[in-house]
Design a protein around this motif. Structure first.
Motif, PDB file in Angstrom:
ATOM      1  N   PHE A 250      22.002  32.916  -3.529  1.00  0.00           N
ATOM      2  CA  PHE A 250      23.152  33.447  -2.798  1.00  0.00           C
ATOM      3  C   PHE A 250      24.463  32.831  -3.311  1.00  0.00           C
ATOM      4  CE2 PHE A 250      26.014  32.497   0.855  1.00  0.00           C
ATOM      5  CZ  PHE A 250      26.541  33.770   0.997  1.00  0.00           C
ATOM      6  N   TYR A 251      24.477  31.486  -3.421  1.00  0.00           N
ATOM      7  CA  TYR A 251      25.702  30.826  -3.867  1.00  0.00           C
ATOM      8  C   TYR A 251      26.029  31.126  -5.324  1.00  0.00           C
ATOM      9  CZ  TYR A 251      26.766  28.255   0.356  1.00  0.00           C
ATOM     10  OH  TYR A 251      27.136  27.929   1.629  1.00  0.00           O
ATOM     11  N   MET A 252      25.009  31.263  -6.144  1.00  0.00           N
ATOM     12  CA  MET A 252      25.259  31.618  -7.544  1.00  0.00           C
ATOM     13  C   MET A 252      25.862  33.015  -7.636  1.00  0.00           C
ATOM     14  SD  MET A 252      24.621  29.133  -9.592  1.00  0.00           S
ATOM     15  CE  MET A 252      24.590  30.000 -11.144  1.00  0.00           C
ATOM     16  N   ALA A 253      25.315  33.945  -6.869  1.00  0.00           N
ATOM     17  CA  ALA A 253      25.799  35.331  -6.907  1.00  0.00           C
ATOM     18  C   ALA A 253      27.263  35.419  -6.471  1.00  0.00           C
ATOM     19  CB  ALA A 253      24.926  36.206  -6.007  1.00  0.00           C
ATOM     20  N   LYS A 254      27.612  34.715  -5.381  1.00  0.00           N
ATOM     21  CA  LYS A 254      28.980  34.867  -4.865  1.00  0.00           C
ATOM     22  C   LYS A 254      30.009  34.167  -5.763  1.00  0.00           C
ATOM     23  CE  LYS A 254      29.760  31.187  -1.468  1.00  0.00           C
ATOM     24  NZ  LYS A 254      30.147  30.945  -0.087  1.00  0.00           N
ATOM     25  N   ILE A 289      24.580  39.020   1.157  1.00  0.00           N
ATOM     26  CA  ILE A 289      24.061  39.114  -0.219  1.00  0.00           C
ATOM     27  C   ILE A 289      24.112  40.564  -0.705  1.00  0.00           C
ATOM     28  CG2 ILE A 289      22.016  38.796  -1.662  1.00  0.00           C
ATOM     29  CD1 ILE A 289      21.250  36.468   0.232  1.00  0.00           C
ATOM     30  N   LYS A 290      23.762  41.507   0.178  1.00  0.00           N
ATOM     31  CA  LYS A 290      23.799  42.927  -0.205  1.00  0.00           C
ATOM     32  C   LYS A 290      25.232  43.384  -0.500  1.00  0.00           C
ATOM     33  CE  LYS A 290      19.595  44.596   2.050  1.00  0.00           C
ATOM     34  NZ  LYS A 290      19.034  45.493   3.078  1.00  0.00           N
ATOM     35  N   LEU A 291      26.206  42.819   0.244  1.00  0.00           N
ATOM     36  CA  LEU A 291      27.608  43.159  -0.011  1.00  0.00           C
ATOM     37  C   LEU A 291      28.055  42.657  -1.385  1.00  0.00           C
ATOM     38  CD1 LEU A 291      29.221  42.498   3.480  1.00  0.00           C
ATOM     39  CD2 LEU A 291      29.138  44.675   2.280  1.00  0.00           C
ATOM     40  N   ILE A 292      27.601  41.459  -1.761  1.00  0.00           N
ATOM     41  CA  ILE A 292      27.922  40.930  -3.094  1.00  0.00           C
ATOM     42  C   ILE A 292      27.348  41.862  -4.165  1.00  0.00           C
ATOM     43  CG2 ILE A 292      27.475  39.023  -4.703  1.00  0.00           C
ATOM     44  CD1 ILE A 292      27.501  37.159  -2.208  1.00  0.00           C
ATOM     45  N   LYS A 293      26.103  42.289  -3.931  1.00  0.00           N
ATOM     46  CA  LYS A 293      25.455  43.193  -4.894  1.00  0.00           C
ATOM     47  C   LYS A 293      26.223  44.518  -4.988  1.00  0.00           C
ATOM     48  CE  LYS A 293      20.980  45.406  -5.801  1.00  0.00           C
ATOM     49  NZ  LYS A 293      19.620  45.612  -5.290  1.00  0.00           N
ATOM     50  N   ALA A 294      26.616  45.074  -3.831  1.00  0.00           N
ATOM     51  CA  ALA A 294      27.369  46.336  -3.817  1.00  0.00           C
ATOM     52  C   ALA A 294      28.708  46.179  -4.535  1.00  0.00           C
ATOM     53  CB  ALA A 294      27.594  46.787  -2.373  1.00  0.00           C
ATOM     54  N   ASP A 295      29.385  45.043  -4.288  1.00  0.00           N
ATOM     55  CA  ASP A 295      30.667  44.773  -4.942  1.00  0.00           C
ATOM     56  C   ASP A 295      30.491  44.697  -6.463  1.00  0.00           C
ATOM     57  OD1 ASP A 295      33.345  44.286  -5.160  1.00  0.00           O
ATOM     58  OD2 ASP A 295      33.203  42.161  -4.664  1.00  0.00           O
ATOM     59  N   ALA A 296      29.395  44.063  -6.908  1.00  0.00           N
ATOM     60  CA  ALA A 296      29.133  43.946  -8.352  1.00  0.00           C
ATOM     61  C   ALA A 296      28.893  45.326  -8.967  1.00  0.00           C
ATOM     62  CB  ALA A 296      27.938  43.033  -8.581  1.00  0.00           C
ATOM     63  N   TYR A 297      28.107  46.162  -8.273  1.00  0.00           N
ATOM     64  CA  TYR A 297      27.871  47.533  -8.766  1.00  0.00           C
ATOM     65  C   TYR A 297      29.195  48.297  -8.885  1.00  0.00           C
ATOM     66  CZ  TYR A 297      22.750  47.685  -8.755  1.00  0.00           C
ATOM     67  OH  TYR A 297      21.421  47.503  -9.055  1.00  0.00           O
ATOM     68  N   GLN A 298      30.052  48.135  -7.860  1.00  0.00           N
ATOM     69  CA  GLN A 298      31.330  48.858  -7.877  1.00  0.00           C
ATOM     70  C   GLN A 298      32.204  48.388  -9.036  1.00  0.00           C
ATOM     71  OE1 GLN A 298      34.841  48.061  -7.070  1.00  0.00           O
ATOM     72  NE2 GLN A 298      35.133  50.214  -7.608  1.00  0.00           N
TER      73      GLN A 298
END
Length: 694
Positions: A250-254, A289-298
């Motif tokens: 989680f922390y790595m992703a954000k 975590i899902k919001l981080i993933k969505a932001d990355a896709y966008q």
């Protein structure tokens, strides 16, 4: 994207707490087996019920409370202060979980008292740390901060206490909340160092995440990633736990999404999501975590996947509307949706999503900047200008706040330096006072030295006078002593003359006794050979000689140690019969000592009975045992028991045996005793006798 407060880490502490309990778990089955067998100590019982409490705390609160009651009863029963401390500690946490902060604080104080009195300082500091947390939640944050600081000063020399790290960590949290980020990082690093020394891996992970989160808040993402990656350096059995892996990913992703590494951010997000779904966690962190993933896709231009994720998240959001962190998630959703609509050039919809963030209490400057850009694209220049103005004002406000923070930091530093300067002045004054005192001491020392020299001279004169008197007394004493010595020498000479007469008298008596023995021996059976005759004479005379040998080898010239004497006598007799098989002897003289006359008679009796036993008791046996025991009955009365485990009754027609026993009877009569045959296996005799005067 909204910047999340580092206190989001609180959502993850549940995982760490559970895992910490798991990592410290004792073998409950083994303890229960010992409990049933009644082989468990009071301390072992306490450990068992404490573990059962911890295991049920998050599963079944009713059971946990029941086990805590047992902990209390055992603490009272066995007078275990640390167990009573654990009871109060557990009760405080239960009250805290029900938001009853007042009672939680009261029980925490009781726990602190019990641990301190029992000198369980690590548990004491853990209780203080928890008390600080309860005070903070009760709106007494500064009081909690002061308490933590005081205890840190008191126990800072105890570097091996992991509880000290918890207090440093609490201070770090307080400094963060008061926006003193440098001090927050400084105290978190001190806590981290303490946890590393005590190998408290839970504390190490907690500090690394906190420091990483503070750096994330300060937009120093490289440092944030550096500290988050430290979790990956934990022991394998810890870092492989799902809870740790979820937090790490989680922390790595954000952090990665902030430095535009979107593909890696998606990879870490996917890992975290898969772990949460496998472990059935449904915390709001999953939405984050899902919001981080969505932001990355966008950001990668994959608006389809981003939209799909946003829609699934919006379905989950209603479940967490009471959660204080849901506001950040809603802001994040609106920001991502605005970016998606902007990508599709649907500026009205994008603007609508952005404006939704204005409804929240805290609105960051980035929202106004996005609104200004969208209004500009819609040719609403006046509104764009107004939004830009607000954005600039917010930015200026933030800069002012930052400047205030820096000013506060400088003021703190100035205060510290000022205090240091004051301390230096005090030290200088102290040195001056010390110098003055030193001068006074020097004068006093010199005065004392002069006084001592004068005193020594007086003492020396007096000493010479006393020596003269003493010399005259010594001469007088030595003259008297010399006279006494001469008198003692004369007395000793007289005693030696008497002793010489006594020796001549004893020699005469012993020669008469030898003569009598030879006469008796001569009257034995005519069949006795000369060799046998001489052997018997030798054994009898040796028994007398051994007595004199024992006397002159000791300082006591009047008493014979009969244990030593009988050991040597029987051993000597056995050596004279070399053709006989292995014969052992058991002698118990019970530390009895007799005069010469009694010793000679007893020695001849033992010699005679031993010779008879060796010659006749073991004819058909290769080995045997001779027994001898001497016991004291009354003041001057004794008992001699002699026997063997041989063939039993002797041949009565054998004259030599009869004469030997006759000699024994005569010797027993000299000791006012008599010879009695005992009915035991083998041959046993008993003689009751008295010690006769020389």
């Amino acid at each position: 994207m909204n910047k999340n407060h580092p206190m989001r880490i609180i959502y993850i502490f549940f995982f760490f707490t559970c895992f910490q309990i798991y990592s410290q778990k004792i073998n409950i089955d083994s303890l229960i087996t010992q409990l049933r067998a009644g082989k468990i100590s009071p301390e072992g019982k306490h450990k068992l019920y404490l573990q059962l409490f911890n295991d049920n705390l998050y599963k079944d609160e009713t059971k946990a409370i029941r086990y805590n009651t047992i902990i209390y009863n055992n603490a009272k029963k066995y007078n275990l202060k640390s167990a009573m401390g654990d009871f109060y500690y557990n009760t405080a946490f239960i009250k805290y979980s029900k938001s009853d902060y007042k009672l939680a604080i009261a029980y925490s104080k009781k726990a602190c008292k019990e641990f301190y009195e029992d000198k369980k300082f690590d548990d004491y500091l853990n209780s203080i740390s928890r008390l600080c947390m309860f005070l903070k939640n009760d709106g007494r944050g500064y009081e909690a901060f002061q308490l933590a600081q005081n205890k840190v000063k008191l126990f800072k020399s105890f570097s091996n206490l992991s509880g000290l790290g918890d207090l440093y960590f609490f201070i770090a949290e307080y400094y963060f909340e008061t926006k003193n980020y440098k001090r927050a990082i400084m105290y978190a690093k001190i806590a981290l160092n303490g946890f590393q020394k005590t190998k408290n891996f839970h504390g190490i992970a907690q500090c690394n995440l906190f420091i990483g989160d503070v750096y994330f808040y300060l937009e120093n993402y490289s440092e944030s990633i550096k500290y988050v990656k430290e979790i990956d350096e934990l022991p394998d059995e810890l870092k492989s736990a799902p809870e740790y892996q979820i937090v790490f990913n989680f922390y790595m992703a954000k952090n990665l999404i902030r430095i535009n590494k979107y593909v890696e951010a998606i990879r870490f997000s996917n890992t975290a999501i898969n772990l949460i779904e496998k472990t059935d966690f449904t915390l709001i962190i999953l939405i984050e975590i899902k919001l981080i993933k969505a932001d990355a896709y966008q950001k990668l231009g994959n608006n389809f996947e981003a939209t799909k994720l946003i829609r699934s998240i919006e379905k989950e959001i209603p479940k967490y509307l009471t959660d204080p962190e849901v506001e950040n998630s809603l802001k994040y959703i609106n920001s991502i949706k605005s970016n998606i609509w902007t990508a599709y050039k649907q500026y009205e919809l994008a603007l609508e999503s952005c404006r939704k963030n204005l409804k929240f209490k805290e609105v960051d400057s980035k929202t106004y900047e996005d609104i200004s850009n969208l209004e500009y694209k819609l040719h609403r220049y006046k509104e764009a200008f107004e939004s830009q103005r607000i954005f600039q004002e917010k930015k200026i406000e933030q800069l002012i706040l930052n400047q205030k923070d820096n000013l506060n930091e400088l003021q703190v530093l100035y205060s510290v330096k000022d205090n240091e300067f004051k301390i230096q002045n005090l030290k200088i004054k102290e040195l001056k006072n010390d110098l003055e005192i030193k001068k006074q001491k020097e004068f006093l020392r010199n005065s004392i030295i002069v006084s001592i020299i004068l005193m020594v001279i007086l003492i020396f004169v007096y000493y010479i006078y006393r020596i003269r008197i003493k010399v005259s007394q010594i001469l007088k004493y030595k003259n008297e002593k010399l006279e006494n010595s001469n008198e003692l020498l004369n007395k000793s000479l007289r005693e030696k003359e008497l002793l010489l007469k006594e020796i001549h008298h004893r020699v005469k008596n012993n020669l008469q006794l030898v003569s009598s023995i030879l006469n008796i021996q001569a009257n034995e059976s005519p069949n006795v050979s000369v060799s046998e005759f001489l052997d018997k004479c030798q054994n009898r005379i040796s028994s007398i000689a051994l007595i004199h040998q024992n006397l002159y080898m000791t300082e006591n010239l009047d008493k014979v140690d009969f244990q030593t004497y009988t050991d040597e006598l029987v051993s000597c007799i056995l050596d004279s019969f070399s053709e006989i098989g292995k014969i052992k002897y058991e002698i118990v003289a019970n530390e009895n000592r007799f005069n010469i006359q009694t010793s000679i008679s007893l020695g001849l009796i033992i010699s005679e009975l031993s010779c008879n036993a060796i010659k006749y008791a073991f004819k058909d046996k290769e080995d045997g045992i001779i027994y001898l025991e001497i016991n004291k009955l009354d003041n001057n009365k004794f008992e001699l028991i002699f026997g063997d485990n041989g063939c039993g009754s002797r041949n009565k027609s054998d004259g030599s045996i009869s004469i030997g026993l006759e000699l024994v009877n005569l010797l027993a009569m000299q000791l006012n005793g008599n010879l009695i045959r005992l009915e035991r296996p083998g041959t046993f005799y008993k003689i009751n006798f008295e010690e006769v005067n020389n």
